[in-house]
Design an enzyme around this catalytic site. Structure first.
Site, PDB file in Angstrom:
ATOM      1  N   ARG A 142     -21.908  28.280 -21.251  1.00  0.00           N
ATOM      2  CA  ARG A 142     -21.649  27.458 -20.055  1.00  0.00           C
ATOM      3  C   ARG A 142     -21.242  28.349 -18.884  1.00  0.00           C
ATOM      4  O   ARG A 142     -20.476  27.918 -18.019  1.00  0.00           O
ATOM      5  CB  ARG A 142     -20.574  26.415 -20.329  1.00  0.00           C
ATOM      6  CG  ARG A 142     -19.320  26.992 -20.960  1.00  0.00           C
ATOM      7  CD  ARG A 142     -18.257  25.953 -21.023  1.00  0.00           C
ATOM      8  NE  ARG A 142     -17.149  26.404 -21.832  1.00  0.00           N
ATOM      9  CZ  ARG A 142     -16.022  25.742 -21.964  1.00  0.00           C
ATOM     10  NH1 ARG A 142     -15.871  24.601 -21.328  1.00  0.00           N
ATOM     11  NH2 ARG A 142     -15.054  26.187 -22.713  1.00  0.00           N
ATOM     12  N   LYS A 161     -18.347  29.099 -14.344  1.00  0.00           N
ATOM     13  CA  LYS A 161     -18.098  28.608 -15.713  1.00  0.00           C
ATOM     14  C   LYS A 161     -18.090  27.090 -15.698  1.00  0.00           C
ATOM     15  O   LYS A 161     -17.280  26.488 -14.983  1.00  0.00           O
ATOM     16  CB  LYS A 161     -16.756  29.143 -16.221  1.00  0.00           C
ATOM     17  CG  LYS A 161     -16.390  28.666 -17.621  1.00  0.00           C
ATOM     18  CD  LYS A 161     -15.162  29.392 -18.130  1.00  0.00           C
ATOM     19  CE  LYS A 161     -14.687  28.846 -19.471  1.00  0.00           C
ATOM     20  NZ  LYS A 161     -13.495  29.583 -19.941  1.00  0.00           N
ATOM     21  N   ASP A 173     -22.336  20.924 -24.278  1.00  0.00           N
ATOM     22  CA  ASP A 173     -22.937  20.354 -23.064  1.00  0.00           C
ATOM     23  C   ASP A 173     -23.010  21.306 -21.869  1.00  0.00           C
ATOM     24  O   ASP A 173     -23.495  20.930 -20.810  1.00  0.00           O
ATOM     25  CB  ASP A 173     -22.186  19.073 -22.669  1.00  0.00           C
ATOM     26  CG  ASP A 173     -20.695  19.331 -22.444  1.00  0.00           C
ATOM     27  OD1 ASP A 173     -20.287  20.522 -22.400  1.00  0.00           O
ATOM     28  OD2 ASP A 173     -19.945  18.351 -22.319  1.00  0.00           O
ATOM     29  N   ARG A 224     -15.248  32.632 -11.571  1.00  0.00           N
ATOM     30  CA  ARG A 224     -14.431  33.759 -12.042  1.00  0.00           C
ATOM     31  C   ARG A 224     -14.987  35.076 -11.520  1.00  0.00           C
ATOM     32  O   ARG A 224     -16.198  35.211 -11.293  1.00  0.00           O
ATOM     33  CB  ARG A 224     -14.451  33.849 -13.568  1.00  0.00           C
ATOM     34  CG  ARG A 224     -14.187  32.586 -14.291  1.00  0.00           C
ATOM     35  CD  ARG A 224     -13.873  32.856 -15.741  1.00  0.00           C
ATOM     36  NE  ARG A 224     -15.041  33.205 -16.549  1.00  0.00           N
ATOM     37  CZ  ARG A 224     -15.018  33.241 -17.884  1.00  0.00           C
ATOM     38  NH1 ARG A 224     -13.898  32.988 -18.539  1.00  0.00           N
ATOM     39  NH2 ARG A 224     -16.105  33.556 -18.557  1.00  0.00           N
ATOM     40  N   ASP A 300     -15.168  37.469 -29.400  1.00  0.00           N
ATOM     41  CA  ASP A 300     -15.995  37.129 -28.231  1.00  0.00           C
ATOM     42  C   ASP A 300     -15.136  36.822 -27.009  1.00  0.00           C
ATOM     43  O   ASP A 300     -15.669  36.627 -25.915  1.00  0.00           O
ATOM     44  CB  ASP A 300     -16.918  35.933 -28.547  1.00  0.00           C
ATOM     45  CG  ASP A 300     -16.153  34.729 -29.059  1.00  0.00           C
ATOM     46  OD1 ASP A 300     -15.484  34.849 -30.087  1.00  0.00           O
ATOM     47  OD2 ASP A 300     -16.207  33.674 -28.408  1.00  0.00           O
ATOM     48  N   ASN A 301     -13.823  36.788 -27.179  1.00  0.00           N
ATOM     49  CA  ASN A 301     -12.937  36.576 -26.027  1.00  0.00           C
ATOM     50  C   ASN A 301     -12.162  37.836 -25.674  1.00  0.00           C
ATOM     51  O   ASN A 301     -11.208  37.777 -24.894  1.00  0.00           O
ATOM     52  CB  ASN A 301     -11.948  35.437 -26.323  1.00  0.00           C
ATOM     53  CG  ASN A 301     -12.645  34.077 -26.387  1.00  0.00           C
ATOM     54  OD1 ASN A 301     -13.727  33.909 -25.817  1.00  0.00           O
ATOM     55  ND2 ASN A 301     -12.049  33.132 -27.061  1.00  0.00           N
TER      56      ASN A 301
HETATM   57  P1  AMP Z   1     -14.700  29.616 -26.205  1.00  0.00           P
HETATM   58  O1  AMP Z   1     -13.996  29.019 -27.380  1.00  0.00           O
HETATM   59  O2  AMP Z   1     -14.512  28.834 -24.933  1.00  0.00           O
HETATM   60  O3  AMP Z   1     -14.428  31.063 -26.025  1.00  0.00           O
HETATM   61  O4  AMP Z   1     -16.262  29.466 -26.517  1.00  0.00           O
HETATM   62  C1  AMP Z   1     -16.888  29.965 -27.656  1.00  0.00           C
HETATM   63  C2  AMP Z   1     -18.377  29.814 -27.494  1.00  0.00           C
HETATM   64  O5  AMP Z   1     -18.724  28.459 -27.318  1.00  0.00           O
HETATM   65  C3  AMP Z   1     -18.967  30.557 -26.310  1.00  0.00           C
HETATM   66  O6  AMP Z   1     -20.267  30.945 -26.669  1.00  0.00           O
HETATM   67  C4  AMP Z   1     -19.005  29.490 -25.244  1.00  0.00           C
HETATM   68  O7  AMP Z   1     -19.963  29.717 -24.241  1.00  0.00           O
HETATM   69  C5  AMP Z   1     -19.390  28.278 -26.068  1.00  0.00           C
HETATM   70  N1  AMP Z   1     -18.941  27.027 -25.468  1.00  0.00           N
HETATM   71  C6  AMP Z   1     -17.673  26.547 -25.404  1.00  0.00           C
HETATM   72  N2  AMP Z   1     -17.651  25.358 -24.802  1.00  0.00           N
HETATM   73  C7  AMP Z   1     -18.922  25.075 -24.448  1.00  0.00           C
HETATM   74  C8  AMP Z   1     -19.557  23.987 -23.786  1.00  0.00           C
HETATM   75  N3  AMP Z   1     -18.873  22.912 -23.379  1.00  0.00           N
HETATM   76  N4  AMP Z   1     -20.886  24.048 -23.614  1.00  0.00           N
HETATM   77  C9  AMP Z   1     -21.594  25.103 -24.040  1.00  0.00           C
HETATM   78  N5  AMP Z   1     -21.071  26.147 -24.670  1.00  0.00           N
HETATM   79  C10 AMP Z   1     -19.754  26.141 -24.882  1.00  0.00           C
HETATM   80 MG    MG Z   2     -15.031  32.486 -24.963  1.00  0.00          MG
END
Ligand code: AMP
Ligand code: MG
Length: 543
Positions: A142, A161, A173, A224, A300-301
């Protein structure tokens, strides 16, 4: 296919918190005095040339990498975008005239509805370990990287984002909700003002478009900025696919663009790993010292530049508890406050495994991590804690004293931020008769006043080893112990007001947290611990 898993647990071999006592194992303690702490992004001053939105000069070095690294695609428009908040300071960083924030085009552009000339939007691919388990391919599900600013405001990539689905969205989504976007905006800027390496945030744009989470919420986009959004997981991705050319290209890109000094080393990739180890250690030392919990330290973070990245269910410590878990979805407390230092270490092993084919020697990988991370974490943490306690010199016994301090905090749970801030008001010497009154700002945070008195006597004894005059020490303490941090209740109250169309509270919190060390009578309410209504506020991964 799974990569070899980093060995667990690390708490037996790593500096950090064992239980709640500070322990020091296997690393040489830095004896440098407190102060003079490097903060990589703090010295960036804004350029003097002021661009309009249309004249921002773009390049995108990431887009020059092979097309397997990303997918080019435009953001998905959002209906009726409106501006929630924007930072003139961050606009200044990229040479954008702050007057541009008021233009009607601004929300259109930062909702992703209009493209800035010269931008080349793309979503990057990466993989990662989530909660200690290999998660496979993830990627910008996203986020759209618009490009990087060149010229006087250079060095910043701009990313939207929440601007719609990408090939990496999996089943999600592609959207972000207003609540999480405000949290990310406020926290990135609060962290920057605290001197903690972080991505930055230019603005939040909202829309009436509904987004389904636990309930139906509304969409928002947070813009960002960072020199790069490359993650540990970006390297793991190519390693697991056994695409060594791509792995090398990515490492060369990072070295070329951000760490040219590594090129001079005998093994540039090992030098890169050491650099990441050191910066990650320093970053997590900052987090521990200020009481910040990231909440989702998946690989990944984790930023390859050592920045705080991807604000989700983060939290700042209110009443101290080393076992605190800020992420409601983290059932086992993998990312609790006290676990953060060893998780940083674990994550470096995941990165080390990914870089191993380039470094060429397992022992060199291990040495690079062991010689960088723990010493950097520990040295930085000790310096930060000494500064918080008003100690200018590093003396033998400081570790024990800092351990005692955390013991006191864990046994009695005073408010972490208030404890240090109020300690900075106390005199080094006080007559017996006036002691209780003089110590009231700290004593009153404890039900067990005697426990506070015992610790304060130790603190005074330690202060006695230095001859710093009170006014100088107290001013130094106020300059490192924030009065204001982004407590969950503060973010929540700004979000509640914003949901009803009042963005003034977001602005007030932003203004207050941009000067976290200054007394601000008009913002006194933001110095308070959680009010009754905020007891039990839960923050989950849902964003
Ligand atoms: P996060 O937990 O936010 O670091 O996200 C982990 C993974 O899930 C990353 O690849 C994000 O891009 C993806 N992700 C999290 N929320 C969404 C969303 N609402 N739509 C698409 N991808 C998402
Ligand atoms: Mg992330």
């Amino acid at each position: 296919m799974l990569p070899p898993k980093p060995a667990e647990p690390y708490h037996t071999e790593l500096v950090g918190f064992s239980g709640w006592r500070l322990t020091r194992l296997g690393a040489q303690l830095s004896r440098s005095p407190a102060g003079n702490l490097p903060d990589p992004l703090q010295n960036q001053t804004g350029p003097t040339i002021m661009h309009s939105l249309e004249s921002l000069p773009f390049d995108n070095a990431f887009a020059r990498l092979p097309s397997t690294f990303y997918t080019r695609l435009a953001p998905e428009p959002l209906p009726r975008p409106y501006l929630v908040a924007a930072s003139a300071e961050v606009a200044g960083l990229i040479g954008l005239d702050p007057a541009e924030l008021a233009r009607p085009e601004f929300p259109q552009i930062f909702a992703g509805n209009q493209l800035l000339p010269g931008s080349e939007p793309l979503a990057a691919v990466y993989s990662g370990h989530q909660f200690g388990v290999w998660a496979g391919q993830l990627g910008d599900g996203r986020a759209h990287l618009l490009g990087e600013i060149t010229g006087p405001g250079s060095g910043w990539e701009i990313q939207l984002k929440g601007a719609g689905q990408t090939p990496y969205s999996r089943f999600a989504d592609g959207r972000a909700v207003l609540r999480s976007s405000i949290r990310e905006y406020l926290c990135s800027e609060a962290m920057a003002a605290l001197g903690i390496p972080t991505t930055r945030a230019l603005c939040v744009v909202g829309s009436s478009a509904p987004v389904r989470r636990e309930t139906i919420e509304t969409a928002a986009v947070v813009t960002r900025l960072a020199p790069s959004f490359i993650r540990f997981g970006s390297f793991e991705h190519w390693r697991v696919l056994r695409q060594m050319d791509a792995l090398r290209q990515l490492a060369d890109h990072v070295i070329e663009r951000f760490r040219p000094e590594c090129r001079e080393a005998a093994n540039p990739y090992e030098a890169l790993l050491r650099d990441v180890g050191r910066r990650t250690g320093e970053l997590i030392a900052h987090w521990q010292a200020v009481g910040f919990m990231h909440g989702v330290m998946n690989t990944d973070n984790m930023s390859i530049l050592g920045l705080t990245l991807d604000y989700g269910p983060f939290g700042f410590m209110d009443a101290f508890d080393a076992n605190h878990i800020c992420n409601h979805s983290d059932d086992h407390g993998r990312y609790s406050y006290k676990s953060q230092p060893q998780i940083g270490h674990w994550n470096l092993y995941a990165l080390g495994r990914a870089l191993a084919p380039l470094i060429g020697d397992q022992n060199a990988v291990q040495a690079a991590i062991e010689e960088s991370y723990a010493p950097a974490f520990e040295g930085h943490f000790m310096n930060l804690m000494r500064a918080k306690l008003g100690l200018a010199q590093a003396l033998p016994g400081d570790e024990d004293f800092i351990g005692e301090t955390f013991g006191l905090l864990q046994d009695h749970h005073p408010d972490y931020t208030q404890f240090f801030r109020q300690l900075g008001c106390l005199p080094a010497r006080v007559a017996d008769a006036g002691r209780d009154a003089a110590d009231a700002p700290v004593r009153d945070l404890f039900i067990d006043r005697a426990a506070a008195d015992t610790w304060l006597a130790l603190w005074r004894a330690r202060l006695g080893a230095e001859a710093r005059p009170d006014p100088e020490r107290q001013a130094a303490m106020q300059a490192v112990n924030p009065k204001y941090v982004l407590r969950n209740w503060i973010a929540e109250s700004a979000i509640r007001a914003a949901r009803s169309g009042d963005y003034s509270e977001v602005e007030a919190v932003h203004a207050c947290l941009s000067r976290p060390f200054d007394d601000q009578p008009e913002h006194e309410r933001f110095a308070a611990p959680p009010p009754d209504w905020a007891e039990g506020l839960a923050v989950s991964c849902s964003s």
